[in-house]
Motif scaffolding. Structure first.
Motif, PDB file in Angstrom:
ATOM      1  N   ALA A  60      44.663 120.410  42.990  1.00 41.18           N
ATOM      2  CA  ALA A  60      43.402 121.026  42.537  1.00 41.18           C
ATOM      3  C   ALA A  60      42.225 120.050  42.624  1.00 41.18           C
ATOM      4  O   ALA A  60      41.134 120.425  43.082  1.00 41.18           O
ATOM      5  CB  ALA A  60      43.574 121.554  41.118  1.00 41.18           C
ATOM      6  N   ALA A  61      42.438 118.794  42.220  1.00 46.78           N
ATOM      7  CA  ALA A  61      41.324 117.829  42.211  1.00 46.78           C
ATOM      8  C   ALA A  61      40.814 117.565  43.630  1.00 46.78           C
ATOM      9  O   ALA A  61      39.606 117.418  43.861  1.00 46.78           O
ATOM     10  CB  ALA A  61      41.777 116.526  41.568  1.00 46.78           C
ATOM     11  N   ARG A  62      41.745 117.531  44.591  1.00 42.80           N
ATOM     12  CA  ARG A  62      41.325 117.271  45.974  1.00 42.80           C
ATOM     13  C   ARG A  62      40.604 118.487  46.561  1.00 42.80           C
ATOM     14  O   ARG A  62      39.593 118.347  47.261  1.00 42.80           O
ATOM     15  CB  ARG A  62      42.534 116.894  46.827  1.00 42.80           C
ATOM     16  CG  ARG A  62      43.064 115.511  46.480  1.00 42.80           C
ATOM     17  CD  ARG A  62      44.488 115.320  46.948  1.00 42.80           C
ATOM     18  NE  ARG A  62      45.063 114.129  46.342  1.00 42.80           N
ATOM     19  CZ  ARG A  62      45.573 114.067  45.121  1.00 42.80           C
ATOM     20  NH1 ARG A  62      45.588 115.139  44.343  1.00 42.80           N
ATOM     21  NH2 ARG A  62      46.066 112.945  44.640  1.00 42.80           N
ATOM     22  N   ILE A  63      41.103 119.678  46.251  1.00 41.92           N
ATOM     23  CA  ILE A  63      40.442 120.899  46.743  1.00 41.92           C
ATOM     24  C   ILE A  63      39.025 120.960  46.186  1.00 41.92           C
ATOM     25  O   ILE A  63      38.057 121.250  46.902  1.00 41.92           O
ATOM     26  CB  ILE A  63      41.250 122.164  46.338  1.00 41.92           C
ATOM     27  CG1 ILE A  63      42.609 122.165  47.051  1.00 41.92           C
ATOM     28  CG2 ILE A  63      40.466 123.443  46.657  1.00 41.92           C
ATOM     29  CD1 ILE A  63      43.580 123.240  46.592  1.00 41.92           C
ATOM     30  N   LYS A  64      38.882 120.631  44.910  1.00 38.72           N
ATOM     31  CA  LYS A  64      37.549 120.677  44.283  1.00 38.72           C
ATOM     32  C   LYS A  64      36.615 119.652  44.930  1.00 38.72           C
ATOM     33  O   LYS A  64      35.458 119.950  45.254  1.00 38.72           O
ATOM     34  CB  LYS A  64      37.667 120.426  42.777  1.00 38.72           C
ATOM     35  CG  LYS A  64      36.321 120.545  42.084  1.00 38.72           C
ATOM     36  CD  LYS A  64      36.433 120.537  40.578  1.00 38.72           C
ATOM     37  CE  LYS A  64      35.071 120.717  39.909  1.00 38.72           C
ATOM     38  NZ  LYS A  64      33.956 120.030  40.525  1.00 38.72           N
ATOM     39  N   ALA A  65      37.129 118.450  45.155  1.00 37.44           N
ATOM     40  CA  ALA A  65      36.284 117.393  45.748  1.00 37.44           C
ATOM     41  C   ALA A  65      35.817 117.805  47.146  1.00 37.44           C
ATOM     42  O   ALA A  65      34.654 117.603  47.514  1.00 37.44           O
ATOM     43  CB  ALA A  65      37.060 116.082  45.804  1.00 37.44           C
ATOM     44  N   ILE A  66      36.706 118.397  47.922  1.00 39.73           N
ATOM     45  CA  ILE A  66      36.337 118.779  49.303  1.00 39.73           C
ATOM     46  C   ILE A  66      35.324 119.924  49.272  1.00 39.73           C
ATOM     47  O   ILE A  66      34.328 119.900  50.007  1.00 39.73           O
ATOM     48  CB  ILE A  66      37.591 119.159  50.124  1.00 39.73           C
ATOM     49  CG1 ILE A  66      38.544 117.961  50.237  1.00 39.73           C
ATOM     50  CG2 ILE A  66      37.193 119.619  51.529  1.00 39.73           C
ATOM     51  CD1 ILE A  66      39.913 118.293  50.822  1.00 39.73           C
ATOM     52  N   THR A  67      35.570 120.924  48.422  1.00 40.86           N
ATOM     53  CA  THR A  67      34.605 122.049  48.364  1.00 40.86           C
ATOM     54  C   THR A  67      33.271 121.562  47.802  1.00 40.86           C
ATOM     55  O   THR A  67      32.213 122.011  48.258  1.00 40.86           O
ATOM     56  CB  THR A  67      35.137 123.241  47.537  1.00 40.86           C
ATOM     57  OG1 THR A  67      35.574 122.767  46.282  1.00 40.86           O
ATOM     58  CG2 THR A  67      36.285 123.931  48.212  1.00 40.86           C
ATOM     59  N   ASP A  68      33.291 120.626  46.864  1.00 43.30           N
ATOM     60  CA  ASP A  68      32.037 120.062  46.335  1.00 43.30           C
ATOM     61  C   ASP A  68      31.251 119.346  47.438  1.00 43.30           C
ATOM     62  O   ASP A  68      30.028 119.191  47.350  1.00 43.30           O
ATOM     63  CB  ASP A  68      32.307 119.072  45.190  1.00 43.30           C
ATOM     64  CG  ASP A  68      32.640 119.785  43.881  1.00 43.30           C
ATOM     65  OD1 ASP A  68      32.494 121.027  43.834  1.00 43.30           O
ATOM     66  OD2 ASP A  68      33.079 119.100  42.925  1.00 43.30           O
ATOM     67  N   ALA A  69      31.969 118.887  48.463  1.00 45.05           N
ATOM     68  CA  ALA A  69      31.295 118.221  49.591  1.00 45.05           C
ATOM     69  C   ALA A  69      30.767 119.252  50.601  1.00 45.05           C
ATOM     70  O   ALA A  69      30.267 118.883  51.669  1.00 45.05           O
ATOM     71  CB  ALA A  69      32.258 117.255  50.264  1.00 45.05           C
ATOM     72  N   GLY A  70      30.923 120.530  50.269  1.00 42.97           N
ATOM     73  CA  GLY A  70      30.380 121.581  51.131  1.00 42.97           C
ATOM     74  C   GLY A  70      31.334 122.042  52.217  1.00 42.97           C
ATOM     75  O   GLY A  70      30.930 122.704  53.181  1.00 42.97           O
ATOM     76  N   ILE A  71      32.598 121.707  52.061  1.00 38.36           N
ATOM     77  CA  ILE A  71      33.589 122.045  53.101  1.00 38.36           C
ATOM     78  C   ILE A  71      34.544 123.112  52.561  1.00 38.36           C
ATOM     79  O   ILE A  71      35.184 122.899  51.523  1.00 38.36           O
ATOM     80  CB  ILE A  71      34.392 120.781  53.501  1.00 38.36           C
ATOM     81  CG1 ILE A  71      33.442 119.739  54.096  1.00 38.36           C
ATOM     82  CG2 ILE A  71      35.517 121.130  54.468  1.00 38.36           C
ATOM     83  CD1 ILE A  71      34.088 118.382  54.322  1.00 38.36           C
ATOM     84  N   PRO A  72      34.659 124.244  53.260  1.00 39.02           N
ATOM     85  CA  PRO A  72      35.606 125.261  52.801  1.00 39.02           C
ATOM     86  C   PRO A  72      37.054 124.782  52.932  1.00 39.02           C
ATOM     87  O   PRO A  72      37.397 124.110  53.913  1.00 39.02           O
ATOM     88  CB  PRO A  72      35.355 126.449  53.745  1.00 39.02           C
ATOM     89  CG  PRO A  72      34.051 126.176  54.411  1.00 39.02           C
ATOM     90  CD  PRO A  72      33.896 124.682  54.441  1.00 39.02           C
ATOM     91  N   VAL A  73      37.848 125.143  51.938  1.00 40.09           N
ATOM     92  CA  VAL A  73      39.271 124.750  51.931  1.00 40.09           C
ATOM     93  C   VAL A  73      40.154 126.000  51.914  1.00 40.09           C
ATOM     94  O   VAL A  73      39.874 126.953  51.195  1.00 40.09           O
ATOM     95  CB  VAL A  73      39.597 123.897  50.682  1.00 40.09           C
ATOM     96  CG1 VAL A  73      41.091 123.574  50.610  1.00 40.09           C
ATOM     97  CG2 VAL A  73      38.795 122.608  50.672  1.00 40.09           C
ATOM     98  N   ILE A  74      41.202 125.959  52.713  1.00 36.05           N
ATOM     99  CA  ILE A  74      42.255 126.967  52.639  1.00 36.05           C
ATOM    100  C   ILE A  74      43.466 126.263  52.032  1.00 36.05           C
ATOM    101  O   ILE A  74      43.872 125.196  52.509  1.00 36.05           O
ATOM    102  CB  ILE A  74      42.625 127.510  54.050  1.00 36.05           C
ATOM    103  CG1 ILE A  74      41.382 128.040  54.799  1.00 36.05           C
ATOM    104  CG2 ILE A  74      43.718 128.582  53.956  1.00 36.05           C
ATOM    105  CD1 ILE A  74      40.723 129.270  54.221  1.00 36.05           C
ATOM    106  N   GLY A  75      44.014 126.832  50.970  1.00 33.03           N
ATOM    107  CA  GLY A  75      45.199 126.250  50.349  1.00 33.03           C
ATOM    108  C   GLY A  75      46.459 126.661  51.112  1.00 33.03           C
ATOM    109  O   GLY A  75      46.408 127.493  52.029  1.00 33.03           O
TER     110      GLY A  75
END
Ligand code: KIV
Length: 269
Positions: A127-142
């Protein structure tokens, strides 16, 4: 079609709209520009530059050895070949586990190479990594359920979420991925009933592989889907016999060269 004659690029909001109107989303893995162009022409909605690149085309036998450099090369090639499909690139093993900072740095490189989103494996624990990446403006697919990068911990490719306790854990993973900001989630080797429940609970699209027919979309490894080799996993289906067609073409070519039937006058200067 856009003004330039090119089909309109599939974007994140289109995927959400497809979920809302129950229109199945199609996704295939892809690792090069030629195949990307073919799949774009077939109107496949999403192309996944999966780290299955390692077992399918690089001959590694698993995804574990795949490097970020290899993924960057494949991602660049696919994004140059695809003008319509939404391109997702896998974060390979060892390029995001250490910290959210490492995850953002690797994700940025994949986006610069041409991906529109990145995919990483794991639910609650990521969760922390997904949040950090999306906070950087990058969409994430789990990616939850069976996660090939953890194959040694999981004891090989096995269905995840059988039984009430295991099902609850997969559902927790799905919710954690969405709450961390992911834009979609791949469900791999999950019982259809559990995948259906997750698909109902989540607002983001679910893309299934070996997860039954209740998901918002489906993904297959393209070499399995096209019948490149004699083998494919039990949950996959061969929609063609491309491997046999390629072998036949190579055999015809070889015979023509050996018998000096090729090149003939019409193929010479
Ligand atoms: O790398 C891959 O091909 C994948 C699919 C199995 C979803 O992650």
């Amino acid at each position: 079609m856009s003004g330039s004659n090119r089909p309109q690029r599939v974007r994140l909001h289109h995927l959400t709209q497809m979920k809302e109107r129950s229109e199945p989303i199609t996704m295939l893995t892809c690792y090069d520009a030629v195949t990307a162009q073919i799949f774009d022409n077939a109107a496949i909605d999403m192309l996944l530059v999966g780290d299955s690149f390692g077992n399918t085309l690089l001959g590694y036998g698993s995804t574990i050895k795949v490097t970020l450099d290899e993924m960057l090369m494949a991602t660049g090639a696919v994004s140059r070949g695809a003008h319509r499909a939404f391109v997702v690139a896998d974060l390979p093993f060892g390029t995001y586990e250490e910290s959210p900072t490492q995850a953002v740095s690797s994700a940025v490189q994949l986006i610069k190479a041409g991906a529109q989103a990145v995919k990483l494996e794991g639910g609650v624990r990521q969760a922390a990594r997904i949040k950090a990446i999306t906070d950087a403006g990058i969409p994430v697919i789990g990616h939850i359920g069976f996660t090939p990068q953890s194959e040694h911990r999981l004891g090989g490719p096995r269905v995840q979420g059988r039984g009430e306790e295991a099902a609850a854990a997969v559902i927790d993973d799905a919710v954690a991925v969405q709450e961390a900001g992911a834009s979609g989630v791949v469900l791999e080797m999950v019982p259809a009933r559990v995948a259906g429940k997750i698909t109902k609970i989540l607002e983001i699209p679910t893309i299934g592989i070996g997860a039954g027919d209740h998901c918002d979309g489906q993904v297959l490894v393209w070499t399995d889907m096209a019948g490149m080799t004699g083998w494919s996993p039990s949950f996959s289906k061969q929609f063609g016999a491309v491997g046999a067609a390629l072998r036949d073409a190579a055999t015809s070519y070889s015979e023509a060269v050996k018998s000096r039937a090729f090149p003939d006058e019409s193929h010479s200067f």
